[in-house]
Design a protein around this motif. Sequence first.
Motif, PDB file in Angstrom:
ATOM      1  N   ASN A  93       0.837  -1.198   0.000  1.00 10.09           N
ATOM      2  CA  ASN A  93       0.000   0.000   0.000  1.00 10.09           C
ATOM      3  C   ASN A  93       0.878   1.257   0.000  1.00 10.09           C
ATOM      4  O   ASN A  93       0.614   2.217  -0.742  1.00 10.09           O
ATOM      5  CB  ASN A  93      -0.922  -0.012   1.219  1.00 10.09           C
ATOM      6  N   HIS A  94       1.933   1.247   0.812  1.00 11.21           N
ATOM      7  CA  HIS A  94       2.886   2.358   0.869  1.00 11.21           C
ATOM      8  C   HIS A  94       3.491   2.628  -0.507  1.00 11.21           C
ATOM      9  O   HIS A  94       3.546   3.773  -0.974  1.00 11.21           O
ATOM     10  CB  HIS A  94       3.983   2.006   1.890  1.00 11.21           C
TER      11      HIS A  94
ATOM     12  N   TYR B 136       0.833   3.978  -2.893  1.00  5.47           N
ATOM     13  CA  TYR B 136       0.394   5.310  -2.499  1.00  5.47           C
ATOM     14  C   TYR B 136       1.363   6.390  -2.983  1.00  5.47           C
ATOM     15  O   TYR B 136       0.953   7.429  -3.507  1.00  5.47           O
ATOM     16  CB  TYR B 136       0.260   5.358  -0.971  1.00  5.47           C
ATOM     17  N   TRP B 137       2.663   6.170  -2.774  1.00  5.91           N
ATOM     18  CA  TRP B 137       3.650   7.191  -3.110  1.00  5.91           C
ATOM     19  C   TRP B 137       4.051   7.183  -4.578  1.00  5.91           C
ATOM     20  O   TRP B 137       4.670   8.143  -5.056  1.00  5.91           O
ATOM     21  CB  TRP B 137       4.878   7.052  -2.210  1.00  5.91           C
TER      22      TRP B 137
ATOM     23  N   MET C 251      -1.469  14.710  -1.218  1.00  2.00           N
ATOM     24  CA  MET C 251      -1.441  13.408  -0.546  1.00  2.00           C
ATOM     25  C   MET C 251      -2.333  13.435   0.695  1.00  2.00           C
ATOM     26  O   MET C 251      -2.004  12.875   1.728  1.00  2.00           O
ATOM     27  CB  MET C 251       0.002  13.038  -0.194  1.00  2.00           C
TER      28      MET C 251
ATOM     29  N   GLU D 115      -1.217   7.656   3.737  1.00  2.00           N
ATOM     30  CA  GLU D 115      -1.197   6.285   3.213  1.00  2.00           C
ATOM     31  C   GLU D 115      -1.951   5.301   4.106  1.00  2.00           C
ATOM     32  O   GLU D 115      -2.492   4.315   3.613  1.00  2.00           O
ATOM     33  CB  GLU D 115       0.227   5.805   2.975  1.00  2.00           C
ATOM     34  N   ARG D 116      -1.999   5.549   5.396  1.00  2.00           N
ATOM     35  CA  ARG D 116      -2.692   4.613   6.301  1.00  2.00           C
ATOM     36  C   ARG D 116      -4.194   4.574   6.019  1.00  2.00           C
ATOM     37  O   ARG D 116      -4.849   3.563   6.238  1.00  2.00           O
ATOM     38  CB  ARG D 116      -2.452   4.989   7.762  1.00  2.00           C
TER      39      ARG D 116
ATOM     40  N   ALA E 273      -5.428   5.045   2.984  1.00  2.00           N
ATOM     41  CA  ALA E 273      -5.624   4.527   1.628  1.00  2.00           C
ATOM     42  C   ALA E 273      -5.731   3.010   1.663  1.00  2.00           C
ATOM     43  O   ALA E 273      -5.120   2.351   2.501  1.00  2.00           O
ATOM     44  CB  ALA E 273      -4.461   4.947   0.740  1.00  2.00           C
ATOM     45  N   ASP E 274      -6.511   2.460   0.767  1.00  2.00           N
ATOM     46  CA  ASP E 274      -6.642   1.003   0.635  1.00  2.00           C
ATOM     47  C   ASP E 274      -6.443   0.674  -0.842  1.00  2.00           C
ATOM     48  O   ASP E 274      -7.389   0.639  -1.613  1.00  2.00           O
ATOM     49  CB  ASP E 274      -8.015   0.537   1.133  1.00  2.00           C
ATOM     50  N   LEU E 275      -5.191   0.463  -1.222  1.00  2.00           N
ATOM     51  CA  LEU E 275      -4.843   0.322  -2.632  1.00  2.00           C
ATOM     52  C   LEU E 275      -4.485  -1.106  -3.037  1.00  2.00           C
ATOM     53  O   LEU E 275      -4.188  -1.348  -4.208  1.00  2.00           O
ATOM     54  CB  LEU E 275      -3.668   1.258  -2.955  1.00  2.00           C
TER      55      LEU E 275
ATOM     56  N   TRP F 282      -3.618  -5.523  -7.583  1.00  4.52           N
ATOM     57  CA  TRP F 282      -2.507  -4.737  -7.057  1.00  4.52           C
ATOM     58  C   TRP F 282      -1.215  -4.984  -7.805  1.00  4.52           C
ATOM     59  O   TRP F 282      -0.400  -4.066  -7.981  1.00  4.52           O
ATOM     60  CB  TRP F 282      -2.326  -4.957  -5.549  1.00  4.52           C
TER      61      TRP F 282
ATOM     62  N   ARG G 229       2.976   1.429 -11.957  1.00  2.49           N
ATOM     63  CA  ARG G 229       3.688   2.481 -11.220  1.00  2.49           C
ATOM     64  C   ARG G 229       5.195   2.401 -11.480  1.00  2.49           C
ATOM     65  O   ARG G 229       5.858   3.411 -11.723  1.00  2.49           O
ATOM     66  CB  ARG G 229       3.428   2.365  -9.718  1.00  2.49           C
TER      67      ARG G 229
END
Length: 193
Positions: A43-44, A47-48, A64, A68-69, A71-73, A78, A85
């Motif tokens: 997720n980290h 997110y970035w 942002m 990130e905490r 966010a649920d990516l 994934w 990314r």
Amino acid sequence: MTDLQPLLRGAADEFLRVARGIGPAQLSAPTPCTEYDVRALLNHLLYWGPWLEAAVRKEETPSMEGGERAADLVHDDWQAALTTRVHGLLEAFASPGAFDGTAGGMPAEMVASMILMEWVVHGWDLASATGQTLHCDDETAGVLLVAAKAMAEQGRAHGIFKDEVPVARDAPALARVLAVTGRPPEWCVANVT
């Protein structure tokens, strides 16, 4: 000055190989990056990714908000999202002038080193947590060791690095990189090639 372009490409390939080896049942496994399990670490990275890509392209970086905490990516797709990314960052670094000037308010070359470190160190975190091995060549590990030492004080001040842990002076360069970032000592010498 080291040409980071081939090092980034090699690290990206190895990082994605490790990511493809992660199964759904492993997402809750703890990692050597102790504040993250596998899912949270993925997720980290997801997110970035957009922020880093915009910075490298010298475009306005996205807001942002939420952090990130929140966010649920990490969904069923994934791995495809992470591949997109990583490839986006590689394409950004292939652009003329990508390593010149600043990126996201930092020297562009420093951002490149940070991304290289993300792919190698977090790739190693993920590999170690899921029973895999991450391969890192000596040149890349040497570049990262210099970068980790240069970033260490600031990294610790911002909570990105933990206190350095002891490893043998003749330990492989990757083990020394991991020690500078503060990975638990028992992990720093395991799964290092």
